[in-house]
Design a protein around this motif. Structure first.
Motif, mmCIF file in Angstrom:
data_model
loop_
_atom_site.group_PDB
_atom_site.id
_atom_site.type_symbol
_atom_site.label_atom_id
_atom_site.label_comp_id
_atom_site.label_asym_id
_atom_site.label_seq_id
_atom_site.Cartn_x
_atom_site.Cartn_y
_atom_site.Cartn_z
ATOM 1 N N GLY A 34 0.862 -1.099 -0.066
ATOM 2 C CA GLY A 34 -0.256 0.182 -0.226
ATOM 3 C C GLY A 34 1.233 1.138 -0.426
ATOM 4 N N ILE A 35 0.477 2.439 -0.329
ATOM 5 C CA ILE A 35 0.744 3.754 -0.747
ATOM 6 C C ILE A 35 0.552 4.602 0.671
ATOM 7 C CG2 ILE A 35 1.802 5.495 -2.244
ATOM 8 C CD1 ILE A 35 1.355 4.174 -4.183
ATOM 9 N N VAL A 36 1.137 4.373 1.634
ATOM 10 C CA VAL A 36 0.728 5.481 3.176
ATOM 11 C C VAL A 36 1.486 7.058 3.096
ATOM 12 C CG1 VAL A 36 -0.125 5.026 5.012
ATOM 13 C CG2 VAL A 36 -0.087 2.962 3.698
ATOM 14 N N HIS A 37 0.899 7.645 3.124
ATOM 15 C CA HIS A 37 1.752 8.832 3.567
ATOM 16 C C HIS A 37 2.126 8.853 4.785
ATOM 17 C CE1 HIS A 37 -1.165 11.358 0.819
ATOM 18 N NE2 HIS A 37 0.528 12.021 1.044
ATOM 19 N N ASP A 38 3.656 9.873 4.809
ATOM 20 C CA ASP A 38 4.584 9.269 6.686
ATOM 21 C C ASP A 38 3.301 9.838 7.511
ATOM 22 O OD1 ASP A 38 4.960 12.235 5.770
ATOM 23 O OD2 ASP A 38 6.746 11.444 5.409
ATOM 24 N N ALA A 39 3.091 10.785 7.362
ATOM 25 C CA ALA A 39 1.545 11.828 8.429
ATOM 26 C C ALA A 39 1.210 10.293 8.769
ATOM 27 C CB ALA A 39 1.641 13.012 7.751
ATOM 28 N N GLU A 40 0.628 9.490 7.973
ATOM 29 C CA GLU A 40 -0.749 8.451 7.830
ATOM 30 C C GLU A 40 -0.060 7.604 8.702
ATOM 31 O OE1 GLU A 40 -3.264 9.454 4.109
ATOM 32 O OE2 GLU A 40 -1.100 8.448 3.893
ATOM 33 N N LEU A 41 1.110 6.690 8.301
ATOM 34 C CA LEU A 41 2.119 6.015 9.014
ATOM 35 C C LEU A 41 1.891 6.390 11.002
ATOM 36 C CD1 LEU A 41 5.042 5.749 6.832
ATOM 37 C CD2 LEU A 41 3.281 4.050 7.286
ATOM 38 N N GLN A 42 2.697 7.730 11.172
ATOM 39 C CA GLN A 42 2.737 8.174 12.750
ATOM 40 C C GLN A 42 1.191 7.992 13.104
ATOM 41 O OE1 GLN A 42 4.926 9.399 13.674
ATOM 42 N NE2 GLN A 42 4.447 10.947 15.083
ATOM 43 N N VAL A 43 0.002 8.797 12.642
ATOM 44 C CA VAL A 43 -1.581 7.992 12.961
ATOM 45 C C VAL A 43 -1.573 6.346 13.750
ATOM 46 C CG1 VAL A 43 -3.742 8.280 12.807
ATOM 47 C CG2 VAL A 43 -2.602 10.029 11.400
#
Length: 327
Positions: A81-90
């Motif tokens: 999956g493609i995921v923003h780094d800020a979404e990984l933080q969440v």
């Protein structure tokens, strides 16, 4: 007997020296809506893996975006999956929409790091209120009408973190006579052109068409943020420092510091280690296939691909990065 022995020797030699069949992969990658940059990245990932492992296919799968892709991976509805780094933080922190920290996410590669939050303000409004920096919005209690991305979009969450870091959250802005308006990128441009907002704050590539549309209608100014605000927002959201180079826009001659969102290719921790190694090697050694999907991707390098810091790289990816001297 002698003929048999010679034949057996030849047969054994042929068996041991015959080339092994190359592996191939049939994988899915969850992205976002069809037709956007992430769908192009899906095509680039497919091309890179095909180059290393002919006959492979990486199929792009539409979804609701990065936060949704974490859930897609958890349900095993996609391999990557493609995921923003800020979404990984969440996800790592167990923030909404997750009920608990998500601990089994691993990265194969960063895909880009240059979708900066761009605080763009109407130059006449800025002059009227003496605004030169992002922090001035709070210091001068400006009645600004600011458009940020739609609720649920990670860029909206980062925009709120930026505003709150300087003491200009929605409650404060409303108390000063302003407003926070939630709108998609295209809507933001229209709102600014029609002078229904005074400022936009969104994560988009430098010289994105929505900003260029605004500049065609009104005079604009780019507000730099302080190092203190950068650090606070990065710590809270997983973003990283970024500088929009002076001259990127005709109306912004000076460098402007801000924070940026990046996006990573994410898998589950239980992906087979050799598979993760092979895929990482394929992506890094054929990164030109990914960089070539759009001019916005031209800056992609193996060093950038190895620079993600929010969640760990997969063990197989780490093995390749170590061999390649990138760790």
């Amino acid at each position: 007997m002698r003929k048999f022995a010679i034949a057996a020797t030849v047969a054994a030699f042929s068996f041991t020296t015959a080339p092994a069949f190359a592996e191939s992969y049939n994988l899915t990658v969850a992205g976002a809506s069809p037709g956007g940059l992430w769908s192009l990245l899906g095509a680039g990932l497919d091309a890179a893996v095909k180059e290393a492992y002919p006959g492979s296919t990486v199929t792009y799968q539409t979804s609701g975006g990065g936060l949704a892709n974490v859930a897609v991976l958890q349900r095993r509805d996609a391999d990557m999956g493609i995921v923003h780094d800020a979404e990984l933080q969440v996800a790592k922190q167990g923030g909404e929409p997750f009920n608990a920290p998500v601990e089994d996410l691993r990265v194969l590669s960063y895909l880009y790091t240059w979708a900066p939050m761009q605080p763009v303000i109407n130059a006449d409004f800025a002059a009227k209120h003496g605004i030169e920096t992002f922090a001035d919005l709070a210091a001068k209690e400006v009645p600004v009408r600011v458009a940020i991305n739609k609720r649920g979009n990670i860029a909206s969450a980062v925009a709120l973190a930026m505003l709150e870091a300087i003491g200009a959250g929605p409650d404060e802005i409303e108390a000063w006579g302003g407003d926070v308006i939630y709108a998609a990128s295209g809507e933001q441009a229209t709102l600014m052109q029609d002078r229904r907002v005074d400022m936009t704050l969104n994560s988009i590539f430098v010289r994105h068409r929505s900003i260029m549309q605004q500049a065609d209608a009104i005079d604009l100014q780019l507000l730099p943020i302080s190092a203190e605000t950068q650090a606070a927002v990065n710590d809270r959201t997983g973003t990283s420092d970024f500088v929009i180079p002076g001259g990127s826009y005709d109306w912004a001659p000076e460098d402007a510091a801000t924070v940026t969102l990046g996006a990573a290719l994410v898998v589950r921790a239980d992906m087979d280690e050799q598979t993760a190694y092979n895929l990482t090697k394929a992506l890094f050694e054929n990164h030109g296939k990914i960089a070539g999907v759009h001019k916005a991707m031209n800056a992609l390098t193996p060093e950038i691909m190895a620079a993600q810091k929010v969640v760990p790289y997969h063990d197989g990816a780490l093995r390749y990065l170590s061999e390649a001297g990138l760790m």
